[in-house]
Design an enzyme around this catalytic site. Structure first.
Site, mmCIF file in Angstrom:
data_model
loop_
_atom_site.group_PDB
_atom_site.id
_atom_site.type_symbol
_atom_site.label_atom_id
_atom_site.label_comp_id
_atom_site.label_asym_id
_atom_site.label_seq_id
_atom_site.Cartn_x
_atom_site.Cartn_y
_atom_site.Cartn_z
ATOM 1 N N SER A 241 60.427 -69.562 34.803
ATOM 2 C CA SER A 241 60.121 -68.397 33.944
ATOM 3 C C SER A 241 61.784 -67.802 33.618
ATOM 4 O O SER A 241 62.637 -68.589 33.060
ATOM 5 C CB SER A 241 59.403 -67.418 34.780
ATOM 6 O OG SER A 241 59.069 -66.335 33.952
ATOM 7 N N GLU A 347 49.732 -70.702 28.204
ATOM 8 C CA GLU A 347 50.615 -69.503 28.542
ATOM 9 C C GLU A 347 51.104 -68.836 27.300
ATOM 10 O O GLU A 347 51.425 -69.727 26.047
ATOM 11 C CB GLU A 347 51.925 -70.023 29.345
ATOM 12 C CG GLU A 347 52.780 -71.008 28.867
ATOM 13 C CD GLU A 347 53.792 -71.359 29.967
ATOM 14 O OE1 GLU A 347 54.682 -70.341 30.189
ATOM 15 O OE2 GLU A 347 54.005 -72.278 30.513
#
Length: 406
Positions: A241, A347
């Site tokens: 991330s 995602e």
């Protein structure tokens, strides 16, 4: 009393969310074919929790009234929980980097775009104040901890031999949350399955420490490893991330300052590659991913809290945040090292991540096999953290194999 009431309401909301998720699962079936019940519940609870933090996002006109110290306290209160390192994967020991021992040439940052002035100021601040330390955890894989192994050597941050590869890991959490402790389950598996030692850095967090504090700490951590005797070509940069964003930005900065043209490799798990993105997966996958938040036009957009908390929205701001040292998807990747990218097709960041892979291939037409992109069906952001997902285990095994082969 207000705190007790707040916690009670939160727990009640979590229970209600879990109940609705369970009922939906048994009545309508799983939202995605690969989702077990436990994951669907966890996803829905996480989505509700994140969304509730953004319900009262202030208007741009009220930006000067935002108390970012209060936001930082809230972040600490709701920080990512500690995860356990699997005993069959490895073990860790905490340590710290003495910043005063690292020699940094601030003139090397000349021309580093929006990072230059901040990096120069941070170097000057460290020299003026002195005594700052950057905590880290050194994880040794289980293969180095058995009978007949030199355990003390395994936990000494120096090369065991001149050819040893080591992982510099940068955790995720939107640059506002997380620590080496919150990612032990992830880093332990990467270390154990690759057989490599791993250094997980506790870099400073926004909004009290906005950009480029995190880049500065990562840069110092890399210099520390080199100072300890590791060669740049033996250091693997890895992150999830925001940590994936930081790993990419770090390598671009290392190339700019000529500390290292390349490293051993990159391992990026659902990297946050574009902080100003408007690609279609942001909307397409909103009903699947747990990530949610206000748009960039909001003063509380995660990207703005990281980069410039309290600064008004403008095209100039967007342009700065599009710089490769902030949004690495826009970087020059010629000569980049072997890279593994893992993402989930459900995602919200998947289109940005796919664009990164396309750009790597574009800039390295003669080395297409060096850049591996694995996109897992039905998976969400950093799905590796959900051990109930079979694809998480598959992804860890793949990452371990990739790192072993570097």
């Amino acid at each position: 009393m207000a705190d007790i009431l707040s916690k009670t309401m939160f727990i009640a909301g979590v229970v209600a969310s879990a109940a609705r998720s369970t009922a939906s699962y048994y009545i309508r079936g799983p939202r995605c074919a690969k989702w077990p019940l436990l994951f669907q519940i966890r996803r829905d609870v996480m989505h509700r929790t994140i969304a509730s933090n953004h319900k009262r996002s202030p208007a741009e006109a009220d930006i000067e009234q935002i108390d970012f110290e209060l936001i930082a306290k809230h972040n600490q209160k709701w920080d990512l929980p500690t995860t356990e390192m699997p005993l069959d994967m490895g073990a860790f020991r905490p340590a710290s980097i003495c910043v005063a021992d690292i020699n940094v040439n601030p003139d090397a940052f000349a021309g580093a775009g929006p990072a230059e002035s901040g990096l120069r100021a941070l170097v000057a601040q460290d020299r003026l104040e002195g005594g700052r330390e950057i905590p880290y955890e050194l994880t040794a894989p289980i293969s180095m901890l058995g009978d007949g192994c030199n355990v003390e050597h395994a936990f000494s941050c120096a090369p065991i031999d001149e050819s040893e590869n080591v992982v510099l890991y940068l955790h995720g959490g939107a640059y506002r949350y997380g620590s080496p402790a919150s990612h032990r389950g992830l880093t332990g598996r990467l270390s154990g399955l690759s057989g490599l030692r791993l250094v997980s850095v506790h870099y400073r967090l926004a909004p009290l420490h906005p950009y480029p504090s995190q880049l500065h700490d990562a840069y110092l951590a890399f210099l520390f490893l080199v100072q300890q005797g590791f060669k740049p070509q033996n250091i693997v940069l890895a992150g999830d991330s925001a940590g994936g964003n930081l790993a990419l930005a770090l390598l671009l900065l290392l190339r700019h300052t000529r500390v290292a043209h390349t490293v051993c490799g990159l391992v990026l798990l659902s990297p946050w590659t574009d902080l100003v993105s408007s690609r279609s997966s942001m909307e397409r996958n909103a009903k699947y991913d747990y990530l949610t938040g206000p748009p960039l036009s909001s003063p509380l957009a995660p990207a703005r809290i990281f980069y410039a908390p309290g600064r008004r929205y403008s095209q100039e701001l967007v342009d700065e945040m599009s710089h490769p040292l902030v949004s690495p998807v826009n970087g020059d990747f010629k000569g980049f090292p072997p890279t593994l990218i893992q993402a989930g097709d459900k995602e919200v960041l998947v289109d940005d991540i796919a664009q990164l892979h396309e750009n790597l291939l574009r800039d390295n037409p003669d080395r297409q096999d060096s850049f591996v992109y694995e996109c897992y069906a039905d998976m969400v952001h950093v799905f590796h953290q959900f051990i109930e997902l079979s694809d998480a285990e598959i992804a860890f095994l793949s990452a371990g194999k990739f790192m072993k082969g570097l």
